[in-house]
Design a protein around this motif. Structure first.
Motif, PDB file in Angstrom:
ATOM      1  N   MET A   1       5.495  -5.960   9.026  1.00 24.71           N
ATOM      2  CA  MET A   1       5.616  -4.387   9.011  1.00 24.71           C
ATOM      3  C   MET A   1       4.644  -3.945   9.508  1.00 24.71           C
ATOM      4  N   LYS A   2       4.654  -2.767  10.319  1.00 25.09           N
ATOM      5  CA  LYS A   2       3.588  -2.054  11.175  1.00 25.09           C
ATOM      6  C   LYS A   2       2.801  -1.319   9.994  1.00 25.09           C
ATOM      7  N   THR A   3       1.599  -0.656  10.672  1.00 24.56           N
ATOM      8  CA  THR A   3       0.936   0.064   9.933  1.00 24.56           C
ATOM      9  C   THR A   3       1.707   1.596   9.861  1.00 24.56           C
ATOM     10  N   ALA A   4       1.354   2.309   8.708  1.00 22.63           N
ATOM     11  CA  ALA A   4       2.071   3.434   8.301  1.00 22.63           C
ATOM     12  C   ALA A   4       1.442   4.678   8.904  1.00 22.63           C
ATOM     13  N   ASP A   5       2.432   5.589   9.204  1.00 21.07           N
ATOM     14  CA  ASP A   5       2.242   6.964   9.222  1.00 21.07           C
ATOM     15  C   ASP A   5       3.146   7.838   8.697  1.00 21.07           C
ATOM     16  N   PRO A   6       3.032   9.127   8.810  1.00 20.04           N
ATOM     17  CA  PRO A   6       4.129   9.918   8.221  1.00 20.04           C
ATOM     18  C   PRO A   6       5.471   9.874   8.407  1.00 20.04           C
TER      19      PRO A   6
ATOM     20  N   MET B   1       6.835   6.843   6.744  1.00 27.02           N
ATOM     21  CA  MET B   1       6.997   7.191   5.471  1.00 27.02           C
ATOM     22  C   MET B   1       8.644   7.857   5.548  1.00 27.02           C
TER      23      MET B   1
ATOM     24  N   ILE C   1      11.309   5.198   5.873  1.00 27.60           N
ATOM     25  CA  ILE C   1      11.463   4.349   4.852  1.00 27.60           C
ATOM     26  C   ILE C   1      12.267   5.193   3.674  1.00 27.60           C
ATOM     27  N   ASN C   2      12.139   6.463   3.477  1.00 28.02           N
ATOM     28  CA  ASN C   2      12.769   7.289   2.408  1.00 28.02           C
ATOM     29  C   ASN C   2      14.243   7.427   2.958  1.00 28.02           C
TER      30      ASN C   2
ATOM     31  N   HIS D   1      16.110   4.458   2.403  1.00 26.81           N
ATOM     32  CA  HIS D   1      16.838   4.448   1.018  1.00 26.81           C
ATOM     33  C   HIS D   1      17.879   5.341   0.532  1.00 26.81           C
TER      34      HIS D   1
ATOM     35  N   LEU E   1      13.094   8.956  -5.794  1.00 26.19           N
ATOM     36  CA  LEU E   1      12.586  10.083  -4.949  1.00 26.19           C
ATOM     37  C   LEU E   1      12.669  11.355  -5.851  1.00 26.19           C
TER      38      LEU E   1
ATOM     39  N   TRP F   1      11.408  -1.350   8.258  1.00 25.85           N
ATOM     40  CA  TRP F   1      10.462  -2.648   8.065  1.00 25.85           C
ATOM     41  C   TRP F   1      11.234  -3.709   8.496  1.00 25.85           C
TER      42      TRP F   1
END
Lengths: 400, 400
Positions: A1-6, A9, A12-13, A16, A38, A396
């Motif tokens: 999984m790469k590093t996160a940014d907005p 984010m 991901i949501n 889901h 959420l 991811w």
């Protein structure tokens, strides 16, 4: 999984929310919020965006569904029209094709009774092109409405680069078959081992729908294996999926078409059953008719002792392989499926006996062994689903 | 993976920074930024925070390292003093204990030569308590400096709930052994199958350090298997890890201590070798001395034909099992390790021959088979690492 940014984010949501709608829909926004953790505001924003993009739609409005405020209850579902994809299944004796909507529903289907294994990969790609174009036309669609094509076939398949390394259908020379079909049709094409394809279909539509980990054993011309681990298709080196047919049942045993000896496939696959029937004088040598195995099954079911013994032996061999799989990896659920189960209890009973006899007693409570007899739609849906799955892939898990 | 919020985003990026420092450190901030794709500002903020918490420290300052601006080059590393953990390895004949720092470096170690298998789990927990307290005192530390204890043992172990379901060391009655030790020591305790523990140690410190997927086969009193898939320890149902020793080598073959027949363990583990040596009249029956297998190895290495044949047979059996593992799951790398490799080429050569003979030709280029002879520190580090790993766990892998 790469590093996160907005951006990640949000992805991901969004995933889901889509995944909850796919799995549990039609479903109300308030339920999506409860299941994803959420906030209702986030769910509203994401579903509004998904609706604008046409990925989901209002499936149903129930008046008075909200008991407190008396507002109608809006249930959201995947919009079947969001994507149209094509699934192709290659076996030794036929090409099966289906056009499906974004929920895996069949819009048209076609079976070409062609002995694929006699042809070169380039000819097979030509035939797949012809079949897909015909099947898309049958659905009343133009090719530019197709988001992609998923192709399933048995063998050692690199599902990431779309290369067949070894397949009873396409031979032993590495063939970049996904690219060959994509070039002809002008749409993205994914190539996948057929057991992986069934695993994805079970995960999306079948007995794996509520599971994050399970194994699928496909009993066909070869004995295949698909594994879902942490909600994701397991791949080994070079994008190649797992396989069961070439594990050793009998060290130094019967020769297998892969060049090794004593493989499970030599004892339990349709291919192996036909070879053993020839050796035992039950069938003439070398006849390659597609309905040969059906004839053998009918003779076994009618009570012919030597034929029945072959299927019982195959059941026992598969049972040993399934117990090995459980003793090795302990998947919570093993789903057995495929045409090879056509012999019914004749194969299934010795299979379950061999599982019971060879599984570690301490694992028995943790493992469910299920049989799933899909119709032809398993393969069509499965092949189409590998393309749908790419479209809806968890951020991811993205392989590109 | 759960839905995302800014907190998770920070946790993900923090994990990537720690993981890069763990894997590649000592390392400069600019290099961390390059490898994680994070901005230099983000890396600075995260490393400042990690330094304040004492998780990392300045390992080295190289003057003039920055060629352009002439500033000294600061290399960051895991701070060994950040955590102190204890690793415990249980085998049939001894309890090995090590106190290690946050880099897995040994601070003290201890071996209790106790026939563990003769004792009840409660007595074993008492002995582990005594040993750990002694080993921590030897390191000049008080128990309240210990962040946790990792315990490794062979068998069917639920690594999530810390329960031994079946183990040659703790017996066949489910034993909540992690809780038993934790109650005695007053610190968190993780229980893990010993092959899983080696897999984690290889991932953190060994031949799996730069890998996200590999298999570890441990050849000891039992033949174990640990799998790293997508950078994570593979677990099956009920948190139980994979196992190789009870897959079928010979259907209906030699009886195994698990109650089944024809298991790999019956042909290739130390336990199986001793049973076969007894059957062949090479050793007296029932003598349970810890050094029996060493004696047998020495006789084989000295040229005793019947003894050497046993180890060659074991090598071949393990080779077949390794080729099955490759044909089944196609891991990019298989690492073989463990005391059972002590017979050297006598076991290794037939092992590699059997692998070559039974592996699908098309998979050969994609698979590395490596041998790794760890000293005793493998187990100590491994057991300690399962606790360190929990502390540094990737947020999307968290099991709680």
């Amino acid at each position: 999984m790469k590093t996160a940014d907005p951006e990640l984010m949000r992805a991901i949501n969004r995933y889901h929310v889509i995944d909850t709608i796919r799995r549990d829909g039609p479903i109300a926004r308030v339920e999506i919020a409860a299941r994803t953790d959420l906030s209702p505001a986030s769910v509203s924003a994401i579903t509004a965006q998904l609706m604008e993009e046409g990925l989901i739609d209002i499936h149903h409005v129930a008046p008075g569904g909200d008991a407190v405020r008396g507002r109608p209850r809006v249930l959201l579902g995947l919009n079947p029209a969001a994507y149209t994809v094509v699934g192709v299944k290659l076996t030794a004796f036929r090409i099966g094709i289906a056009v499906t909507d974004a929920r895996g529903g069949s819009l048209s289907s076609l079976v070409l009774p062609i002995r694929v294994a006699r042809q070169s990969p380039e000819v097979v790609a030509d035939l797949v092109e012809d079949g897909v174009r015909r099947c898309v036309a049958d659905a009343g669609l133009a090719m530019d409405r197709i988001s992609g094509v998923g192709v399933g076939l048995p063998g050692v398949i690199d599902g990431i680069d779309g290369v067949s390394h070894w397949s009873p259908v396409l031979g032993g020379t590495p063939a970049p078959f996904a690219a060959a079909v994509s070039r002809r049709l002008g749409v993205p094409v994914l190539l996948e081992n057929d057991a992986n394809l069934v695993a994805v279909a079970e995960h999306w539509f079948g007995l794996g729908r509520d599971q994050t980990a399970f194994a699928v054993v496909t009993v066909e011309n070869t004995i295949g294996l698909g594994l879902i681990v942490d909600g994701k298709l397991y791949r080994g080196a070079h994008g190649i999926g797992p396989a069961l047919g070439h594990t050793r049942l009998v060290p130094g045993g019967l020769p297998c078409r892969c060049g090794l000896r004593g493989c499970l496939d030599a004892y339990a696959s349709d291919w192996g059953l036909l070879r053993m029937a020839e050796e035992a004088g039950l069938l003439p040598q070398g006849d390659d008719a597609p309905d040969r195995i059906e004839g053998l099954v009918q003779r076994a079911l009618a009570g012919e002792v030597a034929a029945a013994a072959l299927f019982r032996g195959a059941g026992q061999a598969i049972g040993i392989a399934v117990s090995n799989l459980v003793n090795l990896l302990n998947p919570p659920r093993v789903i057995l499926t495929g045409e090879g189960l056509r012999a019914g209890p004749l194969l299934r009973e010795p299979l379950l006996e061999a599982v019971a006899e060879n599984m570690l007693p301490t694992l028995k409570d943790g493992t469910e062994i299920l049989f799933h007899s899909w119709g032809d739609e398993m393969w069509a849906r499965g092949a189409a689903t590998i393309m749908l799955r790419r479209i809806y892939e968890a951020p991811w898990n993205a392989t590109t």
